[in-house]
Design a protein around this motif. Structure first.
Motif, PDB file in Angstrom:
ATOM      1  N   ALA A 522       0.839  -1.216   0.000  1.00  0.00           N
ATOM      2  CA  ALA A 522       0.000   0.000   0.000  1.00  0.00           C
ATOM      3  C   ALA A 522       0.859   1.246   0.000  1.00  0.00           C
ATOM      4  N   LEU A 523       1.867   1.288   0.846  1.00  0.00           N
ATOM      5  CA  LEU A 523       2.748   2.448   0.923  1.00  0.00           C
ATOM      6  C   LEU A 523       3.417   2.707  -0.417  1.00  0.00           C
ATOM      7  N   LYS A 524       3.933   1.621  -1.019  1.00  0.00           N
ATOM      8  CA  LYS A 524       4.639   1.763  -2.281  1.00  0.00           C
ATOM      9  C   LYS A 524       3.700   2.323  -3.367  1.00  0.00           C
ATOM     10  N   GLY A 525       2.447   1.815  -3.366  1.00  0.00           N
ATOM     11  CA  GLY A 525       1.490   2.294  -4.383  1.00  0.00           C
ATOM     12  C   GLY A 525       1.131   3.752  -4.184  1.00  0.00           C
ATOM     13  N   PHE A 526       0.780   4.140  -2.933  1.00  0.00           N
ATOM     14  CA  PHE A 526       0.375   5.531  -2.673  1.00  0.00           C
ATOM     15  C   PHE A 526       1.524   6.495  -2.909  1.00  0.00           C
ATOM     16  N   MET A 549      11.684   5.407  -1.950  1.00  0.00           N
ATOM     17  CA  MET A 549      11.567   4.197  -2.761  1.00  0.00           C
ATOM     18  C   MET A 549      12.784   3.280  -2.574  1.00  0.00           C
ATOM     19  N   SER A 550      13.977   3.888  -2.420  1.00  0.00           N
ATOM     20  CA  SER A 550      15.195   3.085  -2.203  1.00  0.00           C
ATOM     21  C   SER A 550      15.105   2.298  -0.904  1.00  0.00           C
ATOM     22  N   GLU A 551      14.632   2.975   0.133  1.00  0.00           N
ATOM     23  CA  GLU A 551      14.533   2.295   1.429  1.00  0.00           C
ATOM     24  C   GLU A 551      13.439   1.240   1.407  1.00  0.00           C
ATOM     25  N   LEU A 552      12.331   1.529   0.663  1.00  0.00           N
ATOM     26  CA  LEU A 552      11.265   0.528   0.559  1.00  0.00           C
ATOM     27  C   LEU A 552      11.777  -0.723  -0.163  1.00  0.00           C
ATOM     28  N   ARG A 554      14.857  -1.711  -0.105  1.00  0.00           N
ATOM     29  CA  ARG A 554      15.729  -2.389   0.875  1.00  0.00           C
ATOM     30  C   ARG A 554      14.911  -3.232   1.832  1.00  0.00           C
ATOM     31  N   ILE A 555      13.755  -2.644   2.307  1.00  0.00           N
ATOM     32  CA  ILE A 555      12.884  -3.400   3.219  1.00  0.00           C
ATOM     33  C   ILE A 555      12.327  -4.616   2.499  1.00  0.00           C
ATOM     34  N   GLU A 556      12.016  -4.470   1.221  1.00  0.00           N
ATOM     35  CA  GLU A 556      11.450  -5.577   0.451  1.00  0.00           C
ATOM     36  C   GLU A 556      12.469  -6.702   0.270  1.00  0.00           C
ATOM     37  N   SER A 557      13.763  -6.304   0.068  1.00  0.00           N
ATOM     38  CA  SER A 557      14.789  -7.345  -0.090  1.00  0.00           C
ATOM     39  C   SER A 557      14.998  -8.120   1.217  1.00  0.00           C
ATOM     40  N   ILE A 558      14.904  -7.386   2.334  1.00  0.00           N
ATOM     41  CA  ILE A 558      15.041  -8.057   3.636  1.00  0.00           C
ATOM     42  C   ILE A 558      13.894  -9.027   3.837  1.00  0.00           C
ATOM     43  N   ILE A 559      12.635  -8.581   3.441  1.00  0.00           N
ATOM     44  CA  ILE A 559      11.466  -9.457   3.598  1.00  0.00           C
ATOM     45  C   ILE A 559      11.637 -10.697   2.720  1.00  0.00           C
ATOM     46  N   THR A 560      12.240 -10.497   1.530  1.00  0.00           N
ATOM     47  CA  THR A 560      12.455 -11.641   0.621  1.00  0.00           C
ATOM     48  C   THR A 560      13.413 -12.653   1.252  1.00  0.00           C
ATOM     49  N   GLU A 561      14.501 -12.130   1.884  1.00  0.00           N
ATOM     50  CA  GLU A 561      15.444 -13.036   2.553  1.00  0.00           C
ATOM     51  C   GLU A 561      14.777 -13.749   3.724  1.00  0.00           C
ATOM     52  N   PHE A 562      13.914 -13.032   4.424  1.00  0.00           N
ATOM     53  CA  PHE A 562      13.143 -13.672   5.500  1.00  0.00           C
ATOM     54  C   PHE A 562      12.333 -14.831   4.958  1.00  0.00           C
ATOM     55  N   LEU A 563      11.700 -14.610   3.807  1.00  0.00           N
ATOM     56  CA  LEU A 563      10.850 -15.648   3.244  1.00  0.00           C
ATOM     57  C   LEU A 563      11.650 -16.888   2.848  1.00  0.00           C
TER      58      LEU A 563
END
Length: 721
Positions: A522-526, A549-552, A554-563
């Protein structure tokens, strides 16, 4: 006619007178004991008497055909001519010469030569003096031998008169009494004899004069004051009425006899009182003598044992018995052990030592009953075998150490723990293997001995964690140390702890990923809508949007590694070229490396294809290469190599960063452990998990201030196809 008859009568009378006179001369000639020979000038025999025939051992007829020179060819010619000249000049000449008879015998003769001037013939009177010459020669030899014997004799020889005064003495006597020869002539024998023995010496002289010889022993005081015992043999009328004494120093001999007597007494005492059985026997085994201990050993009264045969106690059919007997008679001595059969039916194991011919040609044997000892030794061997079996097959390491901590025995398990052969381990001290940090603790712990963990350094230089327990003085000055290698257990506990952490992280990751991803979307879209509504007019807003967007991302890559940690991934393994995957990764990151002033130098060997998940391997390579770039803010060189090793394929990535301390290397791969300021540690944790799923491993070598090298080892063959 009467006158002629008277003349004839007178002639007959004169002839008879002449014949009578010739007969008397012939009788006298034949009765003379000396050889009488009439010879011509050329030496031919004209007349000889019977003595000449006997001298020359030839009949008269044979001698009358001989010449005198035939018997004197041993005499030089010039000597013989000289004799004849003297004879012609003076009419007589006497000399001695050697003649040689027909049978080769030599004779010494005295020759009296007389010349008849009118008749021109010579008269030789020859006297055989061979016996006289032999006696003279013998006397000369005897005198020479006596002098030589007198001077060279090892025994002392003295010649003295009736009052004991010295007339002569040989060098041996002078040496024996330690007095010079010229000084002896001023002394007498009594000078050297102690006063208390003078009467005995006088009695010896009386016996000597009466019997002509006497022997005795007397002490003599030497020139240096010492007293020694001499054996004397005195002889009377040896030379000009003097006496001769032959003296021999028997001090050592008497001392040896005394010592021998004492030795015999000691031998007799030892023989009788010895605890070991002693038997003396002949070549046939007949027992000639035995001591009381032998009587007890062979279970027979001493009288019966002495009349027994040693062979009757042995089994003559036994091969070892026959071998022992053959060796004894061949070598002359033997030490061995045999079974002996006693008269009461008992069997005894006797240890014996035999020597051949040591006592008057008879054999000496000493026996010792070792039956009980052999029984005990058998029990000890059995116990030793049991102990050794337990000792060698124990799962835990066992070492025996002395008071100085020296290892003098170790079982195979202990050798494996120390990574040394038993021969290398022996004589080393236990404290040599204890790590320096634990050494003080170890020395204190030895007094307690309860179970405790220590860090040791094995023979290969590797650190190991061992659990030790110690029991001092299990036997005198010997301690027993038990040890158990806890290294693998500790590593498994560490891995289990990491696994538990990963499980927790996985559960957290699943929740975080689920809870964060939706708001993130949602954050990324808005934000994208907001960026589109504002437009590109405001550079400051664009910068803000870019950062957000860069930090988002980064957060997404961390979530991917978590997964990746949170749930199993659907992985499809295929044959891949590790060198090609690494080359693609290097090409991908080369731009980023160049921006940080970093050069990547890569070398690739031709390696076999392996079953792998190329994307995951590329992710691992990216993580490690990105870490290498990030730890080199001032630029440098990253070295990459792919090579074939015995274990499979090795990928080495080396940077020139600040390095990692040794105590931190073992924590790499743990969740949330990182050496970077903004790192999460998840990248390496994921990399370790991917390599582990590929049945490989990651090793790290690092030196502070020099750099770090990651070694990734992958097997060529696996079961992932």
């Amino acid at each position: 006619m009467m006158e002629e008859s008277a003349f004839i009568q007178l002639s007959k009378q004169e002839k008879e007178a002449i014949d009578e006179r010739m007969s008397r001369y012939d009788f006298m000639l034949q009765q003379v004991t000396d050889a009488m020979i009439v010879v011509k000038d050329d030496g031919t025999f004209v007349e000889v008497n019977e003595a000449a025939c006997r001298l020359f051992r030839a009949p008269k007829e044979q001698l009358l055909r001989k010449k005198f020179q035939e018997y004197t060819y041993l005499v030089p010619e010039h000597i013989f001519q000289f004799q004849k000249q003297m004879l012609r000049k003076f009419g007589a000449y006497d000399d001695e010469l050697v003649i040689r008879l027909a049978d080769g015998e030599l004779k010494h003769v005295q020759l009296f030569m007389r010349r008849h001037q009118e008749q021109q013939f010579d008269l030789y009177m020859i006297r055989d003096i061979s016996s006289k010459k032999a006696l003279e020669r013998e006397r000369t030899i005897n005198e020479t031998l006596f002098k030589d014997l007198f001077n060279r004799a090892g025994d002392g020889i003295v010649i003295f008169d009736g009052q004991g005064r010295f007339i002569d003495a040989n060098p041996s006597f002078c040496t024996s009494v330690n007095v010079k020869r010229e000084e002896l002539f001023k002394l007498s024998i009594q000078t050297f004899i102690p006063i208390e023995y003078h009467d005995l010496f006088d009695q010896l002289l009386l016996t000597l004069k009466r019997n002509g010889t006497v022997s005795s022993e007397l002490p003599f005081i030497l020139g240096d004051g010492m007293q020694k015992l001499f054996e004397l043999t005195l002889t009377a009328n040896v030379h000009s009425g003097f006496f001769m004494a032959i003296m021999r120093n028997v001090t050592e001999k008497r001392n040896m006899e005394i010592n021998l007597q004492r030795s015999e007494e000691r031998f007799r005492a030892i023989f009788e009182q010895a605890h070991e059985a002693i038997i003396i026997c002949d070549n046939f085994g007949n027992i000639l003598r035995a001591n009381p201990a032998a009587s007890r050993t062979f279970e027979l009264p001493l009288h019966d044992l002495v009349h027994a045969n040693l062979l009757q106690f042995m089994d003559g059919k036994n091969k070892k018995v026959r071998d022992v007997l053959r060796q004894f008679f061949r070598v002359g001595q033997i030490r061995d052990e045999l079974t002996f059969h006693m008269p009461n039916g008992e069997k005894k194991q006797l240890e014996f030592t035999s020597k051949k011919g040591v006592i008057n040609g008879y054999h000496l044997t000493i026996f010792r009953n070792v039956s009980e000892r052999r029984k005990m030794e058998k029990q000890l061997r059995e116990q030793e075998q049991k102990f050794r079996s337990v000792f060698n097959h124990a799962m835990d390491g066992i070492v025996l150490i002395d008071d100085q901590q020296r290892i003098f025995d170790a079982n195979p398990a202990a050798c494996r723990i120390f990574s040394l052969q038993k021969e290398q381990l022996l004589e080393k001290c236990m404290h040599e293997f204890i790590g320096s940090n634990d050494l003080m603790k170890f020395q204190t712990w030895l007094n307690d001995g309860e179970e405790e963990e220590f860090c040791i350094i094995d023979g290969e230089g590797k650190k190991k964690i061992v659990e030790l327990s110690f029991k001092p003085n299990i036997i005198e000055h010997v301690g027993l140390m038990m040890m158990r290698d806890m290294t693998e257990k500790k590593e498994m506990e560490e891995q289990l702890r990491k696994s538990d952490t990963l499980n927790v992280v996985g559960q957290l990751a699943a929740g975080i990923a689920h809870e964060i991803r939706n708001p993130m979307t949602a954050l990324k879209g808005f934000i994208q809508l907001l960026q589109g509504s504002i437009g590109n007019d405001c550079e400051q807003h664009n910068m803000y949007f870019h950062v957000i967007m860069s930090e988002l991302k980064r957060i997404e890559s961390i979530i991917t590694e978590f997964l990746v940690l949170a749930k199993p991934q659907a992985i499809h393994y295929e044959r891949g070229d590790v060198a090609k995957i690494m080359q693609e990764t290097v090409d991908l990151l080369s731009v980023q490396a160049t921006m940080h002033n970093i050069q990547i130098e890569a070398t690739y060997e031709q390696v076999p294809l392996i079953y792998c998940e190329p994307k995951q391997l590329k992710q691992v390579f990216i993580n490690i290469l990105k870490n290498a770039i990030e730890v080199m803010p001032n630029g440098g060189t990253i070295t990459v190599s792919v090579s074939r090793v015995e274990e499979g394929i090795r990928i080495a990535i080396r940077d020139e960063g600040s390095g990692i301390p040794k105590e931190k290397i073992k924590k790499l791969g743990e969740p949330f452990y990182t050496t970077k300021e903004r790192g999460t540690g998840l990248g390496l944790m994921v990399s370790y998990k991917i390599i582990e799923e590929h049945h490989g491993r990651i090793d790290v070598e690092s030196e502070v201030g020099v750099g770090t090298t990651f070694y990734i080892t992958l097997p060529v063959t696996n079961d992932m196809q």
